[in-house]
Write a protein that holds these residues in place. Structure first.
Motif, PDB file in Angstrom:
ATOM      1  N   TYR C 299      -4.469  -8.379   0.341  1.00  0.00           N
ATOM      2  CA  TYR C 299      -3.618  -7.468   1.100  1.00  0.00           C
ATOM      3  C   TYR C 299      -3.691  -6.022   0.644  1.00  0.00           C
ATOM      4  O   TYR C 299      -3.044  -5.165   1.217  1.00  0.00           O
ATOM      5  CB  TYR C 299      -2.160  -7.953   1.044  1.00  0.00           C
ATOM      6  N   ASN C 300      -4.440  -5.776  -0.423  1.00  0.00           N
ATOM      7  CA  ASN C 300      -4.641  -4.383  -0.834  1.00  0.00           C
ATOM      8  C   ASN C 300      -3.341  -3.670  -1.206  1.00  0.00           C
ATOM      9  O   ASN C 300      -3.151  -2.499  -0.881  1.00  0.00           O
ATOM     10  CB  ASN C 300      -5.332  -3.627   0.328  1.00  0.00           C
ATOM     11  N   VAL C 301      -2.462  -4.382  -1.887  1.00  0.00           N
ATOM     12  CA  VAL C 301      -1.218  -3.765  -2.325  1.00  0.00           C
ATOM     13  C   VAL C 301      -1.543  -2.720  -3.389  1.00  0.00           C
ATOM     14  O   VAL C 301      -2.312  -2.961  -4.308  1.00  0.00           O
ATOM     15  CB  VAL C 301      -0.268  -4.852  -2.920  1.00  0.00           C
ATOM     16  N   LYS C 302      -0.913  -1.540  -3.222  1.00  0.00           N
ATOM     17  CA  LYS C 302      -1.265  -0.433  -4.109  1.00  0.00           C
ATOM     18  C   LYS C 302      -0.306  -0.307  -5.287  1.00  0.00           C
ATOM     19  O   LYS C 302      -0.711  -0.007  -6.410  1.00  0.00           O
ATOM     20  CB  LYS C 302      -1.239   0.899  -3.310  1.00  0.00           C
ATOM     21  N   ASN C 303       0.964  -0.502  -5.016  1.00  0.00           N
ATOM     22  CA  ASN C 303       1.971  -0.284  -6.036  1.00  0.00           C
ATOM     23  C   ASN C 303       2.009  -1.475  -6.992  1.00  0.00           C
ATOM     24  O   ASN C 303       2.296  -2.594  -6.614  1.00  0.00           O
ATOM     25  CB  ASN C 303       3.335  -0.098  -5.363  1.00  0.00           C
ATOM     26  N   GLN C 304       1.687  -1.204  -8.251  1.00  0.00           N
ATOM     27  CA  GLN C 304       1.645  -2.249  -9.271  1.00  0.00           C
ATOM     28  C   GLN C 304       2.927  -3.075  -9.339  1.00  0.00           C
ATOM     29  O   GLN C 304       2.893  -4.277  -9.502  1.00  0.00           O
ATOM     30  CB  GLN C 304       1.397  -1.566 -10.627  1.00  0.00           C
ATOM     31  N   GLN C 305       4.058  -2.427  -9.183  1.00  0.00           N
ATOM     32  CA  GLN C 305       5.349  -3.116  -9.254  1.00  0.00           C
ATOM     33  C   GLN C 305       5.467  -4.227  -8.209  1.00  0.00           C
ATOM     34  O   GLN C 305       6.180  -5.202  -8.399  1.00  0.00           O
ATOM     35  CB  GLN C 305       6.505  -2.145  -8.992  1.00  0.00           C
ATOM     36  N   ASN C 306       4.765  -4.047  -7.105  1.00  0.00           N
ATOM     37  CA  ASN C 306       4.881  -5.007  -6.024  1.00  0.00           C
ATOM     38  C   ASN C 306       4.059  -6.265  -6.232  1.00  0.00           C
ATOM     39  O   ASN C 306       4.119  -7.195  -5.443  1.00  0.00           O
ATOM     40  CB  ASN C 306       4.485  -4.362  -4.690  1.00  0.00           C
ATOM     41  N   LEU C 307       3.295  -6.274  -7.325  1.00  0.00           N
ATOM     42  CA  LEU C 307       2.438  -7.431  -7.558  1.00  0.00           C
ATOM     43  C   LEU C 307       3.139  -8.533  -8.351  1.00  0.00           C
ATOM     44  O   LEU C 307       2.581  -9.589  -8.591  1.00  0.00           O
ATOM     45  CB  LEU C 307       1.180  -6.998  -8.327  1.00  0.00           C
TER      46      LEU C 307
END
Lengths: 133, 311, 542
Positions: C299-307
């Motif tokens: 999904y190409n999540v950018k924000n590290q916190q969201n992982l």
């Protein structure tokens, strides 16, 4: 001439959705040579009786997990009386405190098999207690 | 029979009991069939065949409700396979007919085939008779769903629907399997799946190539779970039934089917009788021993055994 | 529940151990095993708080903050619920976990025929906003978050939570609800479904979309591998299906044009802790890694916190027994240990007397104390992911990762999660596995203390709560009163609006909030949905 084949309805009355036990028992009964109908979830007593009549089952097994077993069985027995289908054997499984077993039997339940009962016990019971010949 | 009277009066419980008696077979079962048979012959018997997972139960449930909404009295017989391993069966079709179950005037009965070949149970015909006597005008039969071997459904029903889906395999195989031959109506289900259009086109082409004056198979696209195409299908069913009743060929067909079904029963009868004669018979055991030792070949062995039956 | 399959010789020596996920456990592990699996600390494991988060989502773990404990509350009437809330908060509980009765879960009002005998039985009865007003009275809603165990009608209950928050003067932006809101697991393992799969998933998308702007402290979805595990799934399947279910919800929201970083960070998971201890710890470590990788690569999540895989690891219901119930207290302690070794942010334990009804105050307190003792007395707060580097645990983590991915592939090959659930593929599989487990228990192949070994011991009878008829009557009377006092015009207006919005496929949340404020009942709102969506048809079973 082979032994008469036993036809069983495993029913989930009411709103409770925990069906692991009902499905496990269904599989066990089938492997024991019975013909099994599983009612599916959220059935009313009327619907369960309706199925039992149309399918002319020998046994009705109720799976009740919420503690409402006395109320549910009372309703079932009332309906069974109305429809005059007492030749069908009723058993109950699920979450049933020991202290309620005698009350359930008074109401007309032939056997009570709370969760944890060995499947072989339930199977033996049914084979020995089917009323219709 | 008291039971028969009650069935004719519309009593569901008696009908259910009568079907059980027929299922149990024997003299009582046969007698029941003889008594009920005169009350049959007018209902529209619809068979639904197709591979497991093609959506037979869902379709039948939807059709039943559609007919019931229009005031027709409907019966359903759903056949499931008996396990050869343990002799038990799951009769799981009615679970998928939730709405039909809730509808008044729809009678659903599940049956295990108990080893009987042909996609139905031996007692299925008897059950159909009972439902007719009960007053059902439309009776739908769901076959086991094994595919090719389900030819008995053809002789039992006025109309057969063959249900196909895009993922049911190679079309050439289907045609070879004769599935399409059996169907009076071929319904392509799950049309939102890939390959649906191709399947539809290929089946339509095949039917076009093989049609005769007396056999005009129709092809329809449906999506049973969404309820689409159901109206078209009920129309096609009604049209087919009218056609059969008004057409002299249709009436002949009925006679042919009756005989065909009787012959299938006869085959079972003869086989069972022969088996009775041969089982435990010393001479037969002798033949088998010779076969096992390689002293005779299977064809000769079978020949010798058949002579023993006296037929 | 019994754990692995043990192959033993006649002297009771273990020859082989086969975990539920299919992994074989060796007698001992060495650096050679790490070499064999190509162990690379940076790539496979990394430091706590570093991608892929195998060791934990936070560099300091429990050193920074002890875990949040959530024990079930929600009792019969709203008044009793309010009392229980206050009691648990005074005992040190830091979050509320609310259970609802079955009629509420199934979208029926207390006076509906289907509700008979069930009003307030397994949780709080909720008919209108009035019930929430009573339940949350004097609760500092901006300080204490509420886990709401609600799924099919989560949208309605979340709307009601906002409405009551506003009623008590809280800005929706400050209150925090965690509705369970995971309908796909209901269809697989819990059975509290109402609508068919597609509209049900759409409702979930609506809550996620809405909460992004209006109630940003909401954790809108708690994907529950828990119940799927309880129905018979293996630990690797539990994680595989949880990730795929989460993805199904993600896809629904992405299709509305949102950026994944805007919402996925608030997803949480509810995962089970019963089973073989090592398999569980390895499972959670692998789960963190796979979830992070799933979000980053797919999904190409950018924000590290969201992982981060944030979650409640706990429960263990199926592991408990009716026989010798006090044994369940010890089991609970072991499960808590597993949760702590796995780095759970939030945890809860099934009480020793748990039997599908809510625990007594005494047993609930015992569970809470179990968790508190673990955190504060035994050293579980001292260091993060203490088992890291163990030849065994690192090897097992890698093997679990492979198993989980295998299970995910099977579903993708079938046609995806939505198809698998609609057609009953998963239901059939777990039912079959549950049966095999039962057979294993009966033959003694799977061991269970008190059940098929060490059976001597007192079997104290499990006490079920008596059904409180008076309480149910009062609830129904109260409902009648609310209905007679509310503005019929407002009810008709907001319901009509809900019908229109639903028909048009728009987000239902703003409308639901208005309905709640007008004291429209839960059943009335659900009926609109039933009318528009129809009901879920259970798929083929065996």
């Amino acid at each position: 001439m082979h032994e008469k084949i036993i036809k069983v309805l495993i029913a989930k009355p009411g709103l409770d959705g925990h069906d692991r036990g009902a499905k496990v028992v269904s599989q066990a009964l089938k492997e024991a040579g019975m013909e099994v109908i599983y009612s599916g979830l959220h059935k009313t007593i009327d619907q369960i009786i309706h199925i039992a009549i149309q399918e002319d089952v020998d046994v009705i097994g109720l799976s009740i997990m919420t503690g409402a077993h006395i109320q549910i069985v009372e309703k079932l027995m009332k309906k069974m009386k109305e429809e005059d289908i007492f030749d069908k054997t009723v058993f109950v499984g699920g979450v049933i405190p020991t202290k309620d077993v005698s009350k359930l039997k008074e109401l007309g339940v032939a056997g009570v098999f709370p969760g944890g009962t060995p499947l072989s016990e339930t199977i033996e019971f049914i084979k020995n207690n089917v009323k219709k010949t | 029979m008291e039971l028969i009277k009650k069935v004719l009066q519309g009593d569901e419980k008696s009908a259910a009991r009568l079907i059980s008696i027929i299922e149990e077979g024997g003299d009582e079962g046969n007698r029941a069939i003889s008594l009920i048979f005169p009350h049959t012959g007018r209902a529209h018997i619809i068979g639904v065949t197709g591979a497991p997972g093609s959506g037979k139960s869902t379709l039948i449930g939807k059709l039943a409700v559609s007919f019931a909404d229009k005031g027709r009295k409907v019966g359903i017989i759903a056949v499931d396979p008996t396990s050869s391993k343990d002799n038990g069966a799951f009769l799981g079709d009615r679970l998928r007919m939730r709405n039909a179950e809730k509808t008044e005037d729809i009678f659903i009965r599940s049956m295990a085939n108990r080893g009987y070949p042909g996609g139905i149970a031996k007692a299925t015909a008897g059950a159909i008779y009972v439902l007719e006597a009960l007053g059902k005008e439309i009776i739908m039969v769901e076959t086991v769903g094994a595919g090719q071997s389900e030819i008995q459904i053809y002789s039992l029903c006025n109309t057969v629907i063959t249900l196909l889906t895009p993922d049911c395999g190679d079309e050439i195989q289907l045609m070879k399997a004769g599935l399409i031959e059996i169907g009076d109506i071929v319904a392509i289900n799950k049309t939102d799946n890939a390959g649906a259009e191709d399947l539809l086109a290929n089946v339509a082409a095949y039917i076009e190539q093989h049609k005769t004056k007396s056999r005009q198979t129709r092809v329809l696209a449906i999506q049973a779970d969404k309820g689409s195409g159901i109206e078209n299908l009920t129309d096609a069913l009604n049209a087919h039934f009218s056609f059969l009743n008004e057409n002299s060929h249709g009436k002949d067909l009925k006679k042919i089917k009756l005989k065909t079904f009787m012959l299938a029963l006869l085959k079972e009868e003869i086989w069972n009788k022969s088996l009775n004669v041969l089982t435990g018979n010393e001479r037969f055991e002798g033949i088998v021993k010779k076969l096992e030792k390689g002293e005779i070949d299977p064809y000769a062995a079978a020949q010798m055994a058949s002579e023993m039956t006296g037929l | 529940m019994a754990v692995a399959r043990y192959i033993k010789d006649e002297k009771d020596r273990i020859l082989d151990v086969i975990l539920e996920s299919g992994i074989h456990v060796k007698p001992s592990y060495t650096p050679d095993d790490l070499n064999r699996i190509g162990f690379d600390y940076e790539k496979d494991v990394a430091d706590p708080g570093q991608y892929p988060f195998t060791r934990g989502i936070h560099p300091l773990g429990y050193r920074s903050r002890a875990w949040t404990t959530r024990q079930y509350t929600g009792f019969g009437s709203p008044e009793e619920t309010n009392e229980r809330f206050k009691l648990m908060i005074s005992h040190g509980q830091t979050g509320l976990n609310v259970a609802f009765d079955l009629p509420t879960q199934m979208g029926y009002d207390s006076d509906h025929p289907m509700s008979e005998g069930e009003v307030g039985r397994v949780g709080m009865a909720v008919d209108t906003l009035r019930d929430f007003e009573i339940a949350f009275k004097d609760i500092q809603m901006d300080k204490v978050g509420a886990g709401l165990t609600i799924n099919a009608v989560a949208s309605i209950v979340l709307a009601m939570y906002q409405a009551v928050g506003e009623k008590y003067g809280y800005d929706p932006k400050t209150i925090s609800a965690t509705p369970q809101n995971d309908i796909l697991k209901e269809m697989v393992g819990r059975g509290a479904w109402i609508f068919p799969v597609e509209p049900a998933v759409k409702l979930i998308g609506d809550t996620i979309e809405y909460s992004m702007t209006v109630m940003p402290r909401t954790n809108p979805v708690s994907v529950c591998g828990y119940h799927i595990r309880e129905s018979g799934a293996t630990p690797s399947q539990e994680i595989a299906y949880a990730i795929l279910i989460a993805n199904a919800y993600i896809d629904n929201v992405l299709a509305r044009g949102y950026d994944i970083d805007a919402f996925v960070g608030r997803f949480s998971f509810n995962l089970n802790v019963f089973g073989n201890m090592w398999e569980q710890v390895a499972k959670f470590r692998a789960a963190r890694k796979l979830w992070a990788r799933n979000l980053k690569e797919k999904y190409n999540v950018k924000n590290q916190q969201n992982l981060f895989l944030r979650g409640l690891f706990g429960g263990g219901g199926y592991g408990l027994t009716k026989a010798q119930p006090e044994n369940n207290i010890m089991r609970g302690a072991y499960y808590a240990l597993v949760a702590a070794l796995s780095g759970a942010q939030t945890t809860a334990l099934c009480s020793y007397d748990e039997a599908y009804t809510i625990p007594t105050p005494h047993s609930a307190l015992l569970s809470l104390r179990t968790l508190q003792i673990l955190m504060d007395e035994t050293g579980l707060r001292d260091t993060v992911d203490p088992l890291a580097g163990s030849y065994f645990i690192e090897t097992l983590t890698k093997e679990m990762e492979n198993k989980i991915e295998e299970e995910m592939e099977k579903i993708e090959k079938y046609g995806g999660m939505i198809k698998a659930v609609s057609n009953g593929y998963i239901q059939k599989l777990v039912a079959r596995q549950a049966y095999e487990v039962e057979k294993g228990l009966e033959t003694g192949e799977l061991l269970k203390v008190g059940v098929n070994i060490y059976k001597e011991g007192e079997s104290k009878e499990v006490e079920l709560h008596e059904y409180n008829y008076e309480s149910a009557e009062r609830q129904i009377k109260a409902l009648k009163q609310v209905k007679s006092r509310r503005s019929q015009r407002d009810v008709a207006r907001t319901l009509k609006e809900l019908e229109t919005v639903t028909k048009e496929g728009r987000n239902v949340m703003p409308c639901l909030v208005e309905c709640c404020k007008a004291y429209v009942t839960l059943g009335e709102m659900t009926d609109i949905f039933r009318q528009e969506f129809s009901e879920f048809q259970e798929p083929a079973l065996f």
